[in-house]
Motif scaffolding. Structure first.
Motif, PDB file in Angstrom:
ATOM      1  N   SER A  46      51.316 -68.966  21.767  1.00  0.00           N
ATOM      2  CA  SER A  46      50.801 -68.292  22.859  1.00  0.00           C
ATOM      3  C   SER A  46      50.993 -66.805  22.672  1.00  0.00           C
ATOM      4  O   SER A  46      50.446 -65.770  23.438  1.00  0.00           O
ATOM      5  CB  SER A  46      51.364 -68.666  24.256  1.00  0.00           C
ATOM      6  OG  SER A  46      52.949 -68.244  24.374  1.00  0.00           O
ATOM      7  N   GLY A  47      52.082 -66.288  21.806  1.00  0.00           N
ATOM      8  CA  GLY A  47      52.229 -65.105  21.570  1.00  0.00           C
ATOM      9  C   GLY A  47      52.759 -64.855  20.223  1.00  0.00           C
ATOM     10  O   GLY A  47      53.066 -65.879  19.548  1.00  0.00           O
ATOM     11  N   ASN A  48      53.216 -63.677  19.500  1.00  0.00           N
ATOM     12  CA  ASN A  48      53.839 -63.613  18.583  1.00  0.00           C
ATOM     13  C   ASN A  48      55.121 -63.772  18.488  1.00  0.00           C
ATOM     14  O   ASN A  48      55.855 -64.069  19.648  1.00  0.00           O
ATOM     15  CB  ASN A  48      53.718 -62.129  18.054  1.00  0.00           C
ATOM     16  CG  ASN A  48      52.390 -61.530  17.738  1.00  0.00           C
ATOM     17  OD1 ASN A  48      51.489 -62.254  17.867  1.00  0.00           O
ATOM     18  ND2 ASN A  48      52.050 -60.325  17.649  1.00  0.00           N
ATOM     19  N   LYS A  54      57.756 -61.222  22.005  1.00  0.00           N
ATOM     20  CA  LYS A  54      57.871 -61.777  23.160  1.00  0.00           C
ATOM     21  C   LYS A  54      58.957 -63.086  22.867  1.00  0.00           C
ATOM     22  O   LYS A  54      59.964 -63.474  23.722  1.00  0.00           O
ATOM     23  CB  LYS A  54      56.761 -62.244  23.987  1.00  0.00           C
ATOM     24  CG  LYS A  54      56.895 -63.028  24.950  1.00  0.00           C
ATOM     25  CD  LYS A  54      55.381 -63.312  25.756  1.00  0.00           C
ATOM     26  CE  LYS A  54      55.794 -64.470  26.712  1.00  0.00           C
ATOM     27  NZ  LYS A  54      54.433 -64.848  27.180  1.00  0.00           N
ATOM     28  N   ASN A  55      58.674 -63.909  21.974  1.00  0.00           N
ATOM     29  CA  ASN A  55      59.211 -65.073  21.328  1.00  0.00           C
ATOM     30  C   ASN A  55      59.558 -66.102  22.618  1.00  0.00           C
ATOM     31  O   ASN A  55      60.891 -66.467  22.900  1.00  0.00           O
ATOM     32  CB  ASN A  55      60.754 -64.843  20.834  1.00  0.00           C
ATOM     33  CG  ASN A  55      60.621 -63.899  19.623  1.00  0.00           C
ATOM     34  OD1 ASN A  55      59.990 -64.289  18.787  1.00  0.00           O
ATOM     35  ND2 ASN A  55      61.342 -62.852  19.439  1.00  0.00           N
ATOM     36  N   PRO A  76      59.771 -69.600  23.979  1.00  0.00           N
ATOM     37  CA  PRO A  76      60.660 -70.615  23.516  1.00  0.00           C
ATOM     38  C   PRO A  76      60.035 -71.637  22.779  1.00  0.00           C
ATOM     39  O   PRO A  76      60.248 -72.207  21.717  1.00  0.00           O
ATOM     40  CB  PRO A  76      61.612 -71.239  24.581  1.00  0.00           C
ATOM     41  CG  PRO A  76      61.694 -70.127  25.536  1.00  0.00           C
ATOM     42  CD  PRO A  76      60.505 -69.236  25.469  1.00  0.00           C
ATOM     43  N   LEU A  77      58.739 -72.371  23.483  1.00  0.00           N
ATOM     44  CA  LEU A  77      58.022 -73.160  22.589  1.00  0.00           C
ATOM     45  C   LEU A  77      57.290 -72.628  21.620  1.00  0.00           C
ATOM     46  O   LEU A  77      57.114 -73.473  20.375  1.00  0.00           O
ATOM     47  CB  LEU A  77      56.772 -73.734  23.719  1.00  0.00           C
ATOM     48  CG  LEU A  77      56.287 -74.948  23.517  1.00  0.00           C
ATOM     49  CD1 LEU A  77      57.280 -75.992  23.108  1.00  0.00           C
ATOM     50  CD2 LEU A  77      55.425 -75.469  24.514  1.00  0.00           C
ATOM     51  N   ASP A  78      56.584 -71.378  21.468  1.00  0.00           N
ATOM     52  CA  ASP A  78      56.443 -70.905  20.502  1.00  0.00           C
ATOM     53  C   ASP A  78      57.239 -70.831  19.090  1.00  0.00           C
ATOM     54  O   ASP A  78      56.835 -71.051  17.919  1.00  0.00           O
ATOM     55  CB  ASP A  78      55.777 -69.208  20.583  1.00  0.00           C
ATOM     56  CG  ASP A  78      54.715 -69.473  21.563  1.00  0.00           C
ATOM     57  OD1 ASP A  78      54.047 -70.215  21.889  1.00  0.00           O
ATOM     58  OD2 ASP A  78      54.331 -68.220  22.079  1.00  0.00           O
ATOM     59  N   VAL A  79      58.554 -70.265  19.685  1.00  0.00           N
ATOM     60  CA  VAL A  79      59.702 -70.172  18.488  1.00  0.00           C
ATOM     61  C   VAL A  79      59.868 -71.662  17.783  1.00  0.00           C
ATOM     62  O   VAL A  79      59.792 -71.816  16.770  1.00  0.00           O
ATOM     63  CB  VAL A  79      60.796 -69.715  19.163  1.00  0.00           C
ATOM     64  CG1 VAL A  79      62.145 -69.830  18.175  1.00  0.00           C
ATOM     65  CG2 VAL A  79      60.646 -68.207  19.526  1.00  0.00           C
ATOM     66  N   LEU A  80      60.069 -72.636  18.702  1.00  0.00           N
ATOM     67  CA  LEU A  80      60.294 -74.177  18.445  1.00  0.00           C
ATOM     68  C   LEU A  80      59.196 -74.580  17.371  1.00  0.00           C
ATOM     69  O   LEU A  80      59.494 -75.018  16.257  1.00  0.00           O
ATOM     70  CB  LEU A  80      60.228 -74.931  19.487  1.00  0.00           C
ATOM     71  CG  LEU A  80      60.582 -76.535  19.329  1.00  0.00           C
ATOM     72  CD1 LEU A  80      61.720 -76.737  18.406  1.00  0.00           C
ATOM     73  CD2 LEU A  80      60.485 -77.203  20.467  1.00  0.00           C
ATOM     74  N   LEU A  81      57.859 -74.095  17.512  1.00  0.00           N
ATOM     75  CA  LEU A  81      56.736 -74.600  16.660  1.00  0.00           C
ATOM     76  C   LEU A  81      56.749 -74.029  15.473  1.00  0.00           C
ATOM     77  O   LEU A  81      56.814 -74.309  14.316  1.00  0.00           O
ATOM     78  CB  LEU A  81      55.263 -74.137  17.396  1.00  0.00           C
ATOM     79  CG  LEU A  81      54.217 -74.472  16.508  1.00  0.00           C
ATOM     80  CD1 LEU A  81      53.895 -76.119  16.395  1.00  0.00           C
ATOM     81  CD2 LEU A  81      52.997 -73.844  16.874  1.00  0.00           C
TER      82      LEU A  81
END
Length: 154
Positions: free
Chosen positions: A20-22, A28-29, A31-36
């Protein structure tokens, strides 16, 4: 919120996960993006491809899916991102960008592919038997698996 993009380009995994973001230093980080992204580097570390340099593989192996991440440059995920950028010979801005526009490459040299392309390809290589349903993989972190189940339910 995760989403997926598709490609008809031959020789690719054809479905690519997007954030969803960088993700990375100063971002922004979510949590789900970080996990991916963490899971992508986890898969890259385990991928037997000879294209992954051993010294880079050792850095990617330090990334643990679902580990806390604060976006500091000294954290394993931040180091993996910068290492990946160095290996690819691209800008070393310390973040994985959300894919936008068409799936492909950006930049003057045409070599600056979105990191998520490479991460998705590595997730594919390590999970071909269930792709793109990573939630069915024994190595997929539970929170990521839940998000993928929800994504494919729609």
């Amino acid at each position: 919120m995760l989403d997926a993009l598709s490609s008809s380009r031959p020789g690719t995994c054809r479905i690519f996960f997007n954030t969803s973001g960088n993700v990375g230093t100063g971002q922004k980080n979510d949590p789900l993006d970080v996990l991916l992204v963490q899971y992508g580097y986890f898969c890259m570390a385990k991928n037997p491809s000879p294209q992954i340099p051993p010294d880079a593989r050792a850095i990617y192996a330090q990334v643990k899916p679902d580990a806390p991440y604060g976006g500091r440059p000294d954290e394993p995920l931040s180091r993996a991102i910068v290492t990946h950028q160095k290996v690819r010979g691209t800008v070393q801005d310390g973040h994985v960008s959300r894919m936008r526009g068409g799936i492909g490459y950006y930049g003057d040299r045409g070599r600056e592919g979105f990191r998520l392309l490479a991460l998705s390809n590595n997730m594919y290589d390590m999970n071909k038997e269930v792709w793109p349903r990573l939630d069915k993989s024994t190595t997929c972190p539970p929170r990521l698996g839940q998000a993928i189940r929800e994504m494919f339910r729609n």
